[in-house]
Structures are given as C-alpha cells and as structure tokens.
Design an enzyme around this catalytic site. Structure first.
Site, mmCIF file in Angstrom:
data_model
loop_
_atom_site.group_PDB
_atom_site.id
_atom_site.type_symbol
_atom_site.label_atom_id
_atom_site.label_comp_id
_atom_site.label_asym_id
_atom_site.label_seq_id
_atom_site.Cartn_x
_atom_site.Cartn_y
_atom_site.Cartn_z
ATOM 1 N N GLU A 1 19.944 13.725 -16.360
ATOM 2 C CA GLU A 1 19.865 14.961 -17.236
ATOM 3 C C GLU A 1 18.904 14.391 -18.462
ATOM 4 O O GLU A 1 18.310 15.388 -19.000
ATOM 5 C CB GLU A 1 21.190 15.125 -17.895
ATOM 6 N N ILE B 1 37.081 3.260 -14.993
ATOM 7 C CA ILE B 1 37.456 2.975 -13.573
ATOM 8 C C ILE B 1 38.231 4.324 -13.034
ATOM 9 O O ILE B 1 38.323 4.415 -11.593
ATOM 10 C CB ILE B 1 38.237 1.614 -13.338
ATOM 11 N N TYR C 1 24.928 16.191 -24.033
ATOM 12 C CA TYR C 1 25.169 15.481 -23.013
ATOM 13 C C TYR C 1 24.002 14.445 -22.725
ATOM 14 O O TYR C 1 23.966 13.279 -22.749
ATOM 15 C CB TYR C 1 25.681 15.790 -21.594
ATOM 16 N N ASP D 1 32.979 7.537 -9.795
ATOM 17 C CA ASP D 1 32.084 6.407 -9.481
ATOM 18 C C ASP D 1 32.929 5.163 -9.703
ATOM 19 O O ASP D 1 32.577 3.884 -8.772
ATOM 20 C CB ASP D 1 30.795 6.264 -10.504
ATOM 21 N N SER E 1 21.707 8.996 -16.843
ATOM 22 C CA SER E 1 21.588 10.031 -16.041
ATOM 23 C C SER E 1 20.044 10.784 -15.757
ATOM 24 O O SER E 1 19.412 10.592 -16.754
ATOM 25 C CB SER E 1 22.574 11.204 -16.771
#
Length: 346
Positions: free
Chosen positions: A127, A9, A149, A13, A125
C-alpha cells in the site's frame, strides 16, 4: 537453538510464521496486547499454541517494548504488530498512525539500546506504493500512499531505513503484496467473498455486498510469504524486498473464481454498493519481485486461483441446496460467520 520474537503473533502472518520457525527448530516467543486474555485462535487452529511462549506488550509504550525485548533476548525480531485494515484507517486515522509508527519506532529504539545484536524484520506494505499506473513496483519505486494506513506504513518503513543507515541496525522491510489464507478475519474482503459464496452454495438467499470490482491486486498465499520473511533475516546484509507473485487480477476475477468453485454465476449473487467504496483507493497494484527471486531464492508457487481454491476448501462443507436456512439464509449465515470469526489482526 535460535530464538525469535514475533510481535503481533495472534494474526494471520504471526500464526504461519510461528509454525514455520518451529519447524526450523526455533524457540518462538510472541507478543499480544493482552497475552493472558487472548485466545490465540490462529495458533490453536494451526496446532502450535502449546509450543509458543506468549507475553503482553503494548507497542506504543517504549517501556513495554524494551521489557519484552530484554526478557526474551531474541536473535530475530519479526515486527508484525499494528492496525492492519486499510478501510478502518479512514475511520481511525490517528489510532492507525499511533499503532504503526510509534510502535515501529519503539521497537527500533529498543533494538538499538538493548546491548546485543538483534536482526529485525519490519512488515511494510505494498500500500506504500499507491497507484503506479500499472507499472510493477520494485524496491526503488517511490512511495505514494493513498490511505492513512499506507501513510503510517510508509513512515514506519522510512524509520527502518533511517535506523539502518544512521545506527548500523540490522533491520529490513518486507514489502508484501496481498497475501491470503483461511486465517483471514471475516472483515477482509477476500474472506468475505469466499465465505459468502460457500453460504450461498449451501442455500442461503443472501446477496454479497461489494464496492468496486475493477480494482486489481496481486494475491498470494500467506504460508509461502512468511518463509520469505525468514529468508530476509538470513542474508549477510539487511535489504528491503518486495514479496509478491508478480501476477495481478481484478477483484471481479477473484469474485468470479470464488463463485465458480460452486458452479455459480457471481452476477446473480453480488450487489454493488457505492457506500462501500473507499475515499481513495489504488486502482491497480502490480509487483516486480525479481530481487527476492534472485537474492532470496524465493518465488511464489500459488497464484490467485490457487488461493481461492484453498480458502474455499477450508470452509466447512456446505449443506445441500435447500438445506436448513432462515427466510434470508440468516441462520446458516450467522453460523458460518461465527465459525469463521478470528481474533483481530494486530
């Protein structure tokens, strides 16, 4: 009152999603690795810190995840936690894989065995797609990750699909393309560019170091993207969605727009440094968000130029040219850097 648990949190986002869900009447809980020690600066900045209940959770520890899920008993879980930097993943590949893949697996397994119906959103993502040679990526486009990632995010996305198909778990992947805001930490290139342009406009004589400028991305506005996350969990059946503007620009376009806000020519202030180029990178990232428009009724309103303008306006008004700076603009730059520094994104 519906109850939501947002894992991670403290990030960009997580902050905007908290605010959005509170506006919709949700009871919002959030996790961080150290809830007692975290300042939750993004929640404070958005004015919602006192309306969110926070608790500590280590995503890589199944017991910690299960305890958090059992304690909150949410209707919806938004799993945004995990190492979030593509560049850093080349330096810390093992930690990146552990935080993203193991964390996602633990949440999926906890949702499966907790004994109550939970809807799970997982932050995948763009990506994951890698370089599609300019073709717009959609939900059926094969993954071809090009960084640790991206490998971790692709693995986590496949775990979500597997648990959905094997166990009937209500879980979906939000495949979000680049989305920015003033809450981006200074280590992200977009914030780095906007902040440097503002300092230089104020009189700093620094030069902005960058790597490749020919890479192209689809940049959107983060507060809009979190509304798509919520809409995904309101569907009758779980499906994965690409979330993007559908418009791609080069990093040079972004840099030019940031400096043009101050009537500056970026070429006079940018230094290209080969050592900043990643070992492997996506040259062009392009998206097809048609399913989101068709099924979620979601479309991005702000494009790249709007994002640059909004991020620039969020920076404290610059001092007049020739204002107080050190010999290299260092005093002014240090002040701005400290002011813009956010807690790390989980």
């Amino acid at each position: 009152m519906p109850r939501a648990l947002i894992c991670g949190i403290g990030g960009q986002d997580g902050g905007y999603l908290s605010r959005h869900l509170l506006e919709l009447g949700y009871e919002v809980f959030g996790t961080s690795r150290d809830a007692e020690g975290s300042p939750f600066s993004n929640l404070v900045r958005l004015g919602v810190r006192d309306r969110v209940t926070v608790l500590s959770m280590a995503p890589e520890d199944f017991r910690s995840v299960f305890v958090a899920l059992s304690r909150v008993q949410p209707d919806e879980v938004y799993f945004l936690a995990g190492q979030s930097s593509v560049g850093l993943s080349f330096e810390l590949p093992a930690e990146t894989l552990q935080s993203i893949v193991q964390g996602t697996l633990n949440m999926l397994e906890a949702c499966r065995v907790v004994g109550r119906s939970v809807r799970l959103y997982h932050a995948a993502s763009s990506e994951c797609f890698g370089d599609t040679n300019g073709a717009p990526a959609h939900e059926a486009t094969p993954f071809h990750p090009r960084s640790p990632y991206a490998v971790a995010k692709a693995s986590a996305a496949w775990l979500v699909s597997n648990y959905r198909e094997a166990y009937g778990l209500w879980a979906c992947n939000g495949i979000l393309f680049n989305h920015e805001s003033p809450l981006r930490p200074a280590r992200f290139v977009t914030q780095k560019i906007v902040s440097a342009a503002c300092r230089i406009a104020a009189g700093s004589r620094e030069r902005l170091p960058l790597g490749r400028l020919d890479v192209a991305r689809d940049w959107g506005w983060a507060p809009e993207y979190v509304t798509a996350m919520h809409r995904m969990l309101q569907q009758r059946e779980p499906r994965d969605y690409v979330i993007a503007t559908g418009t791609t620009h080069t990093l040079e376009d972004f840099v030019a727009a940031a400096f043009a806000r101050h009537d500056l020519d970026w070429r006079d202030h940018v230094e290209l440094m080969p050592e900043l180029i990643r070992p492997a990178d996506i040259r062009v990232s392009r998206a097809d968000p048609a399913r989101a428009a068709r099924e979620l009724g979601w479309q991005a309103r702000r494009r790249m130029a709007d994002v640059v303008a909004s991020m620039s306006e969020a920076v404290r008004p610059a001092e007049p040219r020739g204002g107080r700076t050190g010999p290299n603009g260092s005093e002014h730059a240090a002040h701005k850097s400290q002011r813009l520094r956010d807690e790390p994104v989980e």
